[in-house]
Scaffold this active site. Sequence first.
Site, PDB file in Angstrom:
ATOM      1  CE1 TYR A  71      -4.064   1.968   0.354  1.00  0.00           C
ATOM      2  CE2 TYR A  71      -2.565   3.437   1.533  1.00  0.00           C
ATOM      3  CZ  TYR A  71      -3.772   3.218   0.889  1.00  0.00           C
ATOM      4  OH  TYR A  71      -4.664   4.234   0.765  1.00  0.00           O
ATOM      5  CG  PHE A 123      -7.313  17.556 -24.674  1.00  0.00           C
ATOM      6  CD1 PHE A 123      -7.439  17.040 -25.955  1.00  0.00           C
ATOM      7  CD2 PHE A 123      -7.617  16.734 -23.601  1.00  0.00           C
ATOM      8  CE1 PHE A 123      -7.853  15.731 -26.160  1.00  0.00           C
ATOM      9  CE2 PHE A 123      -8.019  15.421 -23.800  1.00  0.00           C
ATOM     10  CZ  PHE A 123      -8.138  14.921 -25.087  1.00  0.00           C
ATOM     11  CB  THR A 124     -12.170  17.171 -24.454  1.00  0.00           C
ATOM     12  OG1 THR A 124     -11.257  16.077 -24.341  1.00  0.00           O
ATOM     13  CG2 THR A 124     -12.485  17.383 -25.935  1.00  0.00           C
ATOM     14  CG  ASP A 214      -1.439  17.908 -21.779  1.00  0.00           C
ATOM     15  OD1 ASP A 214      -0.747  16.869 -21.781  1.00  0.00           O
ATOM     16  OD2 ASP A 214      -2.665  17.892 -21.937  1.00  0.00           O
ATOM     17  CE  LYS A 257      -3.762  10.331 -24.499  1.00  0.00           C
ATOM     18  NZ  LYS A 257      -4.549  10.312 -23.255  1.00  0.00           N
ATOM     19  NE  ARG A 382     -11.829  14.797 -30.169  1.00  0.00           N
ATOM     20  CZ  ARG A 382     -11.694  14.398 -28.909  1.00  0.00           C
ATOM     21  NH1 ARG A 382     -10.515  14.208 -28.380  1.00  0.00           N
ATOM     22  NH2 ARG A 382     -12.748  14.196 -28.146  1.00  0.00           N
ATOM     23  CG  PHE A 449     -16.496  13.860 -27.269  1.00  0.00           C
ATOM     24  CD1 PHE A 449     -16.383  15.025 -26.543  1.00  0.00           C
ATOM     25  CD2 PHE A 449     -15.604  12.839 -27.018  1.00  0.00           C
ATOM     26  CE1 PHE A 449     -15.400  15.170 -25.574  1.00  0.00           C
ATOM     27  CE2 PHE A 449     -14.607  12.964 -26.064  1.00  0.00           C
ATOM     28  CZ  PHE A 449     -14.515  14.143 -25.331  1.00  0.00           C
TER      29      PHE A 449
HETATM   30  N1  F0G Z   1      -4.135  15.869 -22.464  1.00  0.00           N
HETATM   31  C1  F0G Z   1      -4.112  15.497 -23.741  1.00  0.00           C
HETATM   32  C2  F0G Z   1      -3.391  16.338 -24.736  1.00  0.00           C
HETATM   33  C3  F0G Z   1      -4.764  14.324 -24.142  1.00  0.00           C
HETATM   34  O1  F0G Z   1      -4.735  13.962 -25.422  1.00  0.00           O
HETATM   35  C4  F0G Z   1      -5.449  13.558 -23.171  1.00  0.00           C
HETATM   36  C5  F0G Z   1      -6.190  12.364 -23.549  1.00  0.00           C
HETATM   37  C6  F0G Z   1      -5.450  13.983 -21.845  1.00  0.00           C
HETATM   38  C7  F0G Z   1      -4.778  15.134 -21.521  1.00  0.00           C
HETATM   39  C8  F0G Z   1      -6.155  13.232 -20.771  1.00  0.00           C
HETATM   40  O2  F0G Z   1      -5.479  12.087 -20.443  1.00  0.00           O
HETATM   41  O3  F0G Z   1      -7.021  10.226 -21.104  1.00  0.00           O
HETATM   42  O4  F0G Z   1      -5.109   9.838 -19.552  1.00  0.00           O
HETATM   43  O5  F0G Z   1      -7.079  11.100 -18.795  1.00  0.00           O
HETATM   44  N2  F0G Z   1      -6.494  12.119 -24.732  1.00  0.00           N
HETATM   45  C9  F0G Z   1      -7.177  10.934 -25.217  1.00  0.00           C
HETATM   46  C10 F0G Z   1      -7.360  11.053 -26.702  1.00  0.00           C
HETATM   47  C11 F0G Z   1      -8.432  10.607 -24.481  1.00  0.00           C
HETATM   48  O6  F0G Z   1      -7.992  10.147 -27.274  1.00  0.00           O
HETATM   49  O7  F0G Z   1      -6.899  12.014 -27.303  1.00  0.00           O
HETATM   50  P1  F0G Z   1      -6.218  10.748 -19.960  1.00  0.00           P
END
Ligand code: F0G
Length: 458
Positions: A71, A123-124, A214, A257, A382, A449
Amino acid sequence: MKYVPEPFRIKTVEPIKMTTREFRQDAIREAGYNTFLLKSEDVYIDLLTDSGTNAMSDAQWAALQLGDEAYAGSRNFYDLERTIQEVYGYKHVVPTHQGRAAEHIMSRLLIKPGDFVPGNMYFTTTRLHQELAGGTFNDAIIDEAHDPSCTHPFKGNFDVKKLQALVDKVGPKRIPYISAATCVNMAGGQPISIANLHELRAFADKHGLKIMLDNTRTVENAYFIQKREAGFANKSVKQIVREICSFTDGCTSSAKKDGLVNIGGFLATNDEDFFVASKEQVVIYEGLHTYGGLAGRDMAAMAQGIRESVANDDYIKYRVEQVNFFGDLLSAAGVPHVVPHGGHAIFLDARAFLPHIDQEQFPAQALAAEIYVETGVRAMERGNVSAGRNKETGQNYRPKLELVRLTIPRRVYTQSHLEYAAEGIINVFQKRDCVKGLRFTFEPSALRFFQARFETVG
Ligand code: F0G
């Protein structure tokens, strides 16, 4: 058109299903014309995302067996901490289960209601966490980034004049940090240059602002710098990655990624107070600060993946050039898409592809659905669906970029998979007039989305 051969061989295979057009027509209707709602087993080549879809190496699979599932104080945490310190150069590390969890913690701690957060495009998940903390995102990317056909080599760059305008308008005290991303996802995976980072740092210092990175696609960005920016051809990608991070005060990162794993993320910082506060938050939302919602074995695989991503330049060259090869196949057939090609994906320009469909009928969503029916390849919208609605006016944002993303998982698909996908997309392009627009039958209130459902119009 040259394919850079894979710097690995295949040791394990996963069968994938080939389906008929009739089968896929039923499947996409049942999924409400939303590729996120398709079953993975009904997809032939999955280009939905490069997130968590990486193939791990034998060394990573072996590392899973070395998970220390204590843990507290797992040895895999210390290995991960050392690796992040060495590869990215930040002092302090807080693991999280994925990137958005790190964004959540950072946004809660740094943003106050009424603040503004400028960034090189939204970013979303990043913007949503900024908004949930009471902030407003402010787009400060160069104009060229919003033009899919502009061939600027660093479309991820900041326009410092836009940052200055925000500082003039709201004052530096209401800007908790500048949110800088590498290989800007929503712009098409477009890199930021070292020259621009220099400029950004000077601007931030002048106004006493922090820069938070990021860091999700920094290795891919470093490859573009090596290839395109004067003075970097003889530096290794590993050196350039350190240099990129050195302009920033800390980062959030999705290791799903560039980090070559299926799950994992982290927050890193050079600021002791922010580190202490982040550790308090991670315990509330993720788990103890030495595992952050991950199993010990996940941290072991992540550390190994991060090391592999920069161990030599062969891997990243193959990776980014594979994406480029796929884009070149589409270019040769005149299929409209974002140029220059990005690091992780090819983005089709759905407005140019389907000029007969108004943006209110979601051309990118319709195109992604049609590509699935034609080929069994899964892509992602997108555009206007991802952008959501403006809270004040209730109107769709109607972003300039209305794109379909064909995202290439790392170390997963071969040259012939990409040739098959390109051929199918070219077929759709040749009969594009038959594609119909869509309207919502279900619209979720946030990150719509992911779960929205549609029907065809007319
Ligand atoms: N920042 C960027 C630039 C991303 O592309 C993503 C995720 C995140 C943050 C969030 O990270 O998914 O580990 O919580 N992108 C994915 C995509 C979902 O399909 O582009 P996460």
